[in-house]
Design an enzyme around this catalytic site. Structure first.
Site, short mmCIF file in Angstrom:
data_model
loop_
_atom_site.label_atom_id
_atom_site.label_comp_id
_atom_site.label_asym_id
_atom_site.label_seq_id
_atom_site.Cartn_x
_atom_site.Cartn_y
_atom_site.Cartn_z
CE LYS A 132 -1.68 1.85 3.74
NZ LYS A 132 -1.93 2.29 4.68
CG ASP A 150 -7.14 3.67 2.30
OD1 ASP A 150 -8.63 2.91 1.76
OD2 ASP A 150 -7.39 4.41 3.06
#
Length: 231
Positions: A132, A150
């Site tokens: 991420k 997320d």
């Protein structure tokens, strides 16, 4: 990954529905960008590492002083773990994050001449940097159409049917498959901000959702009616 508190869509959107959904978000917020404060690739990288299990607002409060004292990897190493920790102790996991920020700064100096690499594998090899975080840096700083998933985007992908998946990687792959290529890069910000301020975890505000029509959330009409708005 936290469990979603409300039901997910029963099926995935079509590509046409996904385009309508993303287009609605884009038209409502065409200039969407990261809410983290940064000035270059290094400060963005550190800010994203610090943002795990912390709000962007709380991170911005601590990085103002941190980056004033340590604007580059060499200065961050000179500041040391305790110096970093002193700046960030008000955010979650501050002790582990101080270790990671120091280590990644050392790695940048030793392996990349102090420059943040524009390469996923090299980014993910840095301390505290996962897929991420690497995706955010690649997207924001290096112009790649990387999709950072997320908790907000994971929730949206499942709840709306935009990209259902049991893992963040499955949601990421679904988003890349359904979102038109020319809209993929900015979609990262459109989706995060929509999840943060409208399609909230426990109380989605469907009555002010600009993408209400293509959304496949099964409770959206009930929420609208409960608010007293026409479906």
């Amino acid at each position: 990954m936290v469990l979603m508190s409300l039901p997910s869509a029963r099926r995935a959107m079509t590509r046409a529905q996904a385009r309508d959904f993303i287009t609605s978000l884009a038209e409502a917020n065409p200039d969407a960008e990261s809410e983290l404060d940064y000035s270059d690739a290094f400060s963005l990288l550190v800010a994203v590492v610090l943002s795990a299990q912390a709000t962007d607002k709380s991170v911005n409060k601590v990085t103002a002083g941190l980056f004033a004292d340590a604007p580059d990897p060499a200065a961050m190493v000179a500041l040391g773990e305790e110096g970093i920790a002193a700046h960030i102790r008000t955010i979650g996991l501050w002790r582990a994050k101080a270790k990671n920020v120091l280590k990644l700064s050392e790695q940048l100096l030793a392996l990349h001449d102090g420059i943040v690499p524009a390469d996923r594998a090299a980014l993910e090899a840095l301390a505290g940097v996962g897929r991420k975080t690497a995706s955010v840096v690649l997207n924001v700083m290096f112009g790649e159409s990387a999709m950072a998933v997320d908790t907000h985007i994971f929730r949206l992908g499942n709840r709306t049917g935009l990209a259902p998946g049991k893992t963040t990687r499955a949601v990421e792959d679904g988003l890349i498959k359904r979102i038109p290529p020319d809209m993929l890069r900015p979609s990262h910000h459109w989706l995060i901000l929509h999840g943060r301020y409208v399609c909230k975890a426990r109380s989605p505000e469907c009555w002010r959702c600009v993408a209400f029509t293509p959304c496949l959330f099964p409770l959206k009409t009930q929420i609208l009616e409960r608010k007293g708005e026409p479906a």
